[in-house]
Design an enzyme around this catalytic site. Structure first.
Site, short mmCIF file in Angstrom:
data_model
loop_
_atom_site.label_atom_id
_atom_site.label_comp_id
_atom_site.label_asym_id
_atom_site.label_seq_id
_atom_site.Cartn_x
_atom_site.Cartn_y
_atom_site.Cartn_z
N ASP A 17 37.87 -20.48 -64.13
CA ASP A 17 36.66 -19.66 -64.04
C ASP A 17 36.40 -19.15 -65.45
OD1 ASP A 17 34.75 -17.70 -63.77
OD2 ASP A 17 35.82 -16.52 -62.26
N LYS B 168 26.47 -14.37 -67.96
CA LYS B 168 27.12 -13.64 -69.03
C LYS B 168 26.79 -14.26 -70.39
CE LYS B 168 29.61 -11.61 -65.58
NZ LYS B 168 30.32 -12.05 -64.39
N TRP C 238 38.40 -10.82 -59.92
CA TRP C 238 37.72 -12.10 -59.72
C TRP C 238 38.73 -13.19 -59.35
CZ3 TRP C 238 33.16 -11.13 -58.48
CH2 TRP C 238 32.36 -10.22 -59.17
C1 LIG Z 1 30.88 -12.05 -63.17
C2 LIG Z 1 32.06 -12.83 -62.83
C3 LIG Z 1 32.20 -13.47 -61.58
C4 LIG Z 1 31.20 -13.30 -60.48
O1 LIG Z 1 30.05 -14.01 -60.73
P1 LIG Z 1 28.89 -14.14 -59.65
O2 LIG Z 1 27.99 -15.16 -60.27
O3 LIG Z 1 28.26 -12.80 -59.50
O4 LIG Z 1 29.47 -14.60 -58.38
C5 LIG Z 1 33.32 -14.24 -61.38
N1 LIG Z 1 34.25 -14.39 -62.33
C6 LIG Z 1 34.16 -13.78 -63.53
C7 LIG Z 1 35.22 -13.99 -64.55
C8 LIG Z 1 33.05 -12.99 -63.81
O5 LIG Z 1 32.95 -12.39 -65.01
#
Ligand SMILES: *Cc1c(COP(=O)(O)O)cnc(C)c1O
Length: 361
Positions: free
Chosen positions: A167, A191, A100
């Site tokens: 993030d 999540k 990511w």
């Molecule tokens: C799941 C995840 C993403 C991607 O998220 P999307 O909403 O599917 O774009 C990005 N960064 C982290 C840390 C994630 O766990």
């Protein structure tokens, strides 16, 4: 109904009361006789959900008025370029702690130079780099606080001499954080704070509009910030159902005792599971011990028992474990134990690992 212990990595388990109140709102929202998907987002009932959702964010994470709380359609991947578009003038620095983080850095390259301050790729992202130098001339440092695929997590809010962008898709609301240490925090909701379809953005307002770049309306964070707070994140029709479920999820977190209570529960769950991984001769954890995530627990079969992997997966599945297959880039198993994953589910998984150990002998 079939008993399931849901360890999916995302989308993933939501609190049971959230599912119930959402079903009710689909039928009859706010006692109007019509469902939440069938009303205008300009009705007072919906405006209240928007203002309350923002307030819940502020209350739960102690977010000051210096920051805007934005809800935007899409997910974290959309924010990879929104974040860079809004904050990157000439150069940005990224800490590469997984897939990511790598994808986030790739998007930033559209807007300027990207330097990798540190990377843990040399050991398949099994640790969090420390002691690296943060380039002072970069517009911001980007980190990924929890690496969902590899089960590593940064457990502290680091000090950065330049604006810090994070993030926090997979560990937001899992522990108390000091928002004031960050310029921008973003993530997909699916999540810890709801379903897919919406991203959260917490951004320091004074940093916006400084790139000299003209942005498309829906990319510019300022579009989501209105002088009239009831229009915040309502320039266009927001992802109504995703935000409704987020509202219910945040209310649930608040009712449970907030992020401090979540943190205690997450520590209890993750400790239980890591202790079993360390004790059980069949399994071994993949993440560096001090960087182990309290959200995603990754483990593989011990070398001597590698041939038992498929058998364990089948055994666990038969016992009601859902979503424990590891990501293909790590292999083995991953139990995602987000806020809404009950302690009972972790206990059931531990019991399952112990039973399998006896079975194998
Ligand atoms: C799941 C995840 C993403 C991607 O998220 P999307 O909403 O599917 O774009 C990005 N960064 C982290 C840390 C994630 O766990």
């Amino acid at each position: 109904m079939k008993v399931a212990h849901n360890f999916n990595a995302g989308p993933c388990v939501l609190p049971k009361p959230v599912i119930e109140s959402t079903i009710e709102a689909l039928r009859n929202f706010d006692n109007t006789g019509v469902g939440v998907l069938e009303i205008s987002h300009r009705t007072p009932g919906w405006e209240r959900i928007m203002t309350e959702t923002e307030q819940l964010w502020r209350d739960l994470l102690n977010i000051s008025d210096d920051y805007a709380v934005i809800l935007s359609g899409g997910g974290a991947s959309t924010q990879f370029y929104h974040a860079a578009a809004n904050l990157l003038k000439t150069k940005a620095s990224y800490v590469e702690t997984g897939l990511w983080a790598k994808k986030a850095a790739k998007e930033a390259k559209t807007f300027g130079e990207v330097v990798i301050a540190a990377s843990s790729e040399d050991k398949n992202y099994s640790y969090i780099p420390k002691g690296y130098t943060i380039p002072k001339d970069a517009d911001y440092l980007h980190i990924t606080t929890n690496n969902t695929i590899y089960g590593t997590e940064l457990h502290i809010d680091i000090d950065s001499p330049i604006p810090l962008v994070a993030d926090m898709s997979s560990d937001i609301m899992s522990r108390p954080i000091d928002v004031n240490k960050y310029a921008l925090i973003y993530g997909g909701a699916q999540k810890n704070v709801g379903p897919a379809g919406v991203a959260f953005v917490i951004v320091r307002k004074d940093l916006l509009g400084k790139t000299g770049r003209t942005l498309p309306t829906m990319v510019d964070y300022r579009t989501y910030i209105d002088n009239d707070p009831k229009n915040n994140s309502m320039y266009n029709t927001p992802p109504v159902i995703s935000i409704f479920v987020m509202h219910e999820t945040l209310q649930w977190i608040k009712k449970m005792g907030g992020v401090e209570a979540m943190h205690r529960l997450n520590l209890e769950k993750s400790t239980l599971l890591y202790n079993e991984i360390d004790r059980n001769k069949l399994f071994v954890g993949t993440a560096n011990k001090e960087d182990r995530s309290i959200m995603n627990v990754c483990f593989v079969m011990n070398e001597a028992y590698k041939d038992k992997e498929v058998e364990f997966l089948e055994f666990a599945t038969a016992q009601g474990m859902v979503g424990i297959k590891g990501h293909r880039s790590v292999g083995g198993f991953r139990a995602s134990i987000y806020n809404a994953c009950p302690l009972e589910s972790v206990k059931a998984l531990v019991a399952c690992m112990q039973e399998f150990e006896k079975k194998v002998g």
